[in-house]
Enzyme design. Structure first.
Site, PDB file in Angstrom:
ATOM      1  N   THR A 153       0.839  -1.201   0.000  1.00 33.43           N
ATOM      2  CA  THR A 153       0.000   0.000   0.000  1.00 33.43           C
ATOM      3  C   THR A 153       0.876   1.253   0.000  1.00 33.43           C
ATOM      4  OG1 THR A 153      -1.600  -1.270   1.250  1.00 33.43           O
ATOM      5  CG2 THR A 153      -1.954   1.102   1.145  1.00 33.43           C
TER       6      THR A 153
ATOM      7  N   LYS B 263       6.921  10.681  21.267  1.00 35.06           N
ATOM      8  CA  LYS B 263       7.075  11.547  22.451  1.00 35.06           C
ATOM      9  C   LYS B 263       5.734  11.826  23.105  1.00 35.06           C
ATOM     10  CE  LYS B 263      10.527  14.036  19.784  1.00 35.06           C
ATOM     11  NZ  LYS B 263      10.645  15.304  19.044  1.00 35.06           N
TER      12      LYS B 263
ATOM     13  N   ARG C 129      -2.343   5.063   7.256  1.00 36.26           N
ATOM     14  CA  ARG C 129      -2.688   3.736   7.786  1.00 36.26           C
ATOM     15  C   ARG C 129      -2.479   3.786   9.291  1.00 36.26           C
ATOM     16  NH1 ARG C 129      -0.685  -2.060   5.630  1.00 36.26           N
ATOM     17  NH2 ARG C 129      -2.355  -1.535   4.172  1.00 36.26           N
TER      18      ARG C 129
ATOM     19  N   HIS D  53     -10.428  -0.861   4.016  1.00 36.63           N
ATOM     20  CA  HIS D  53      -9.219  -0.641   3.211  1.00 36.63           C
ATOM     21  C   HIS D  53      -9.723  -0.292   1.807  1.00 36.63           C
ATOM     22  CE1 HIS D  53      -5.211  -0.801   1.786  1.00 36.63           C
ATOM     23  NE2 HIS D  53      -4.832  -1.993   2.196  1.00 36.63           N
TER      24      HIS D  53
HETATM   25  N1   CP Z   1      -2.566  -5.403   0.708  1.00 35.15           N
HETATM   26  C1   CP Z   1      -1.920  -4.662   1.650  1.00 35.15           C
HETATM   27  O1   CP Z   1      -2.510  -3.805   2.318  1.00 35.15           O
HETATM   28  O2   CP Z   1      -0.588  -4.948   1.756  1.00 35.15           O
HETATM   29  P1   CP Z   1       0.435  -4.191   2.697  1.00 35.15           P
HETATM   30  O3   CP Z   1       0.015  -4.470   4.132  1.00 35.15           O
HETATM   31  O4   CP Z   1       1.782  -4.706   2.364  1.00 35.15           O
HETATM   32  O5   CP Z   1       0.289  -2.714   2.433  1.00 35.15           O
END
Ligand code: CP
Length: 303
Positions: A52, A80, A101, A129
């Protein structure tokens, strides 16, 4: 300039999703290396990622934009004790778009409420997602020639797997049939089953799938996510229940494709990789085109 965040896949209408898939196809056929000239995108990854983060950064670089950010929160002032709210407010000053994320469900929605620039959710805990869903749908459309009437088998960790949560919602207007294959402890959460009931989408739950695998258009394998389990004994009991081997694919449809958001652990045997039905590496490449499309859409650079 229009400002629009993408936190849940339901933030976009079906028409918008279809349009983003068209834009992704435009990027695949005609890269636009100057579209993001002068733009700065912050990628804030509070959780590990390979695909991602790097496909977002590749997408930004391929469009001429610049990337700032971190892939490890321990090198930011979060270590911190700085709050997420202050972090987002500050980073908003430095960029035109935030891609984030975070391990906590709802964190991206919260970030979008305090940010002064659009926010794209790159995965919030076990919740959503949405950009994975767009690349999954792009992959389905590309391999099956359509989004309508697809029989999708989702296998593995349907409880914590945020990619399957977003995907069932986004595919629901296209008359899919879902077959959910999981251990009872890792079933698709009730809220998503309720969503499908309300939309009158067909779904079936199973604990085994070898007897019905010949019906699948798409087999969507998922990893059992160790990092989401409170009880590691439960993880140990469920982690290797569903392993796809090449020999199991003999009676599947010639057009069937295997998807996986990746990373995989054991759930797809490496003997599947050379089979033309294995599509997960191409699927990850499609992430660059889908993310180019999302970025340009939320910044109002593509309509
Ligand atoms: N598919 C996916 O979210 O992969 P990563 O966790 O590597 O970003």
């Amino acid at each position: 300039m229009e400002r629009k965040s993408l936190i849940s896949i339901t933030d976009f209408s079906t028409e918008e999703i279809v349009r983003i898939l068209e834009i992704a196809n435009e990027f695949e056929n005609n890269p636009q290396p100057h579209l993001l000239d002068g733009k700065v995108v912050a990628t804030l990854f509070f959780e590990p990622s390979t695909r991602t983060r790097l496909s977002f950064e590749s997408a930004i670089n391929r469009m001429g934009g610049r990337v700032i950010g971190f892939s490890d929160p321990n090198i930011s002032s979060v270590s911190k004790g700085e709050t997420l709210k202050d972090t987002i407010r500050i980073v908003s000053n430095y960029c035109d778009l935030i891609v984030m994320r975070h391990p906590l469900e709802g964190s991206s929605r919260y970030a979008s409420e305090v940010a002064t620039v659009p926010v794209i959710n790159a995965g919030d805990g076990a919740n959503q997602h949405p950009t994975q869903t767009l690349l999954d749908m792009y992959s389905i459309k590309k391999t099956q020639g359509r989004l309508d009437n697809i029989n999708i088998f989702m296998v593995g960790d349907l409880k914590y797997g945020r990619t399957v949560h977003s995907l069932v919602q986004a595919m629901s207007p296209f008359n899919p049939t879902f077959n959910f294959i999981s251990h009872p402890k890792l079933r698709m959460p009730q809220e998503y089953l309720d969503f499908l009931d309300e939309k009158k989408v067909k779904y079936y739950e199973h604990e085994q799938f070898t007897n019905i695998i010949s019906e699948a258009d798409i087999i969507y394998m998922t990893r059992v996510q160790r990092e989401r389990f409170q009880d590691l004994m439960e993880y140990e009991k469920t982690k290797d229940l569903y392993i796809l081997h090449n020999a199991m694919l003999e009676n599947t449809k010639p057009t069937m494709k295997i998807l996986h958001p990746l990373p995989r652990v054991n759930e797809i045997s490496q003997d599947v990789d050379p089979n033309p039905k294995a599509y997960y590496f191409e699927q990850a490449l499609n992430g660059v085109f889908a993310r180019q499309a999302v970025i340009s859409y939320v910044l109002g650079l593509k309509k």
